[in-house]
Design a protein around this motif. Sequence first.
Motif, PDB file in Angstrom:
ATOM      1  N   LEU A   1      40.629  36.174  41.428  1.00 48.21           N
ATOM      2  CA  LEU A   1      41.522  36.801  40.451  1.00 48.21           C
ATOM      3  C   LEU A   1      42.204  38.049  41.009  1.00 48.21           C
ATOM      4  CD1 LEU A   1      39.236  36.527  37.272  1.00 48.21           C
ATOM      5  CD2 LEU A   1      41.362  35.249  37.693  1.00 48.21           C
TER       6      LEU A   1
ATOM      7  N   ARG B   1      43.658  31.964  33.407  1.00 47.29           N
ATOM      8  CA  ARG B   1      44.369  33.183  33.843  1.00 47.29           C
ATOM      9  C   ARG B   1      45.725  32.829  34.463  1.00 47.29           C
ATOM     10  NH1 ARG B   1      41.520  37.955  33.316  1.00 47.29           N
ATOM     11  NH2 ARG B   1      39.916  37.484  31.760  1.00 47.29           N
TER      12      ARG B   1
ATOM     13  N   GLU C   1      48.013  32.153  31.526  1.00 47.75           N
ATOM     14  CA  GLU C   1      47.722  33.100  30.447  1.00 47.75           C
ATOM     15  C   GLU C   1      48.888  33.266  29.478  1.00 47.75           C
ATOM     16  OE1 GLU C   1      46.483  37.815  29.980  1.00 47.75           O
ATOM     17  OE2 GLU C   1      46.362  36.822  31.927  1.00 47.75           O
TER      18      GLU C   1
END
Length: 366
Positions: A145, A107, A110
Amino acid sequence: MDSNEVFLTLSELVLLGDNDSASKFARQNLMKIAKNYPNLNDRVLEVLKKSKSAKATKSLRFAKTPLPVDQDSRLELIKTSITSQVNSDTKWPVQVQRFLNEVLEERKLEDKLIAAGLNPITSLLFVGPPGVGKTMAAAWLALMLKKPFYVLDLSAVMSSYLGRTGNNIRTVLDFAKSQSAVLLLDEFDAIAKRRDDNSEIGELKRLVTVLLQEIEDWPNDGLLIAATNHEELLDPAVWRRFNKTVVFPNPNYSDIQSFMSVALDGSVKDNSILPLISIFFIGETYATIDKEIKSFRKRAILTEVPLEHLLKQFFEESVKSIDKNDKEKMRLLAKNLLLANVSQRQTTSITGISRPTLKKMLEELV
């Protein structure tokens, strides 16, 4: 957890509208402030007193998006509470931690993956016995996250009308996607059973097909996690649809020490006691260990006996009840007693291992 992390966690709970968890988290940290900063003790007590008598009110500024509900029962189909034990310091067994870190790393980078025509991990299957940290790991990923965390409430979703069950699940999936959330489908085996099971009827089998498609098409800005205690019940096609399967084992000795250190959250200054009491939790799950730690902390508060004293008392009582014929456990206990600077004479008394053997063990440890 430092002050910035405390503020961020509290802010997240408030902004998500999870007032119960926010209040619980705030009370826990207020007590830590009172303990560490005696000059603020009176102010903390005043705040707690006000919170106890205050009426629960909803603020329009922090109004949350309405959660999906069942048409008949009007029960909310998802749970939003985040366990207060989860923080950035929480750790899992090495192999599990490696997978979780991989999700965060993908992430973080990404854009690079997408530029190369690749997608980050969007779906995970958590497998393991109850109490080994599957739900906690999902909540931890959401925390790291910085995304909302939702758990499918299976009891509210399942309907006597199978068609309604399918609609409820689709509603939850669509809602989670719209919120760019981390969605946990707990007890996944209850809704993703094998399609070759002759006891299941066509509607439920069609629901499994829908779920398989959703797993593959889950958007990059969210994360879909399914968890099961009974992987043998899952439809075979489920396994290959998830990006990663993470197997959660029972914690080993080292994992238990790390977990206890985080769970005690600085309440114990003498960390030499942790390696000693951790041995008596080998074979237990995180959930069981967590309950025991909370029990110790409660007793320390109610009896006004220092937590360290209670832990040492637990160790002494556990030593008396241990089977000295369990040679492997005795050697492990002896090793940690020596590492904790307990004398060889006392270690021999506790474990029954001779001093010459202990001397050799000590030489190997140096």
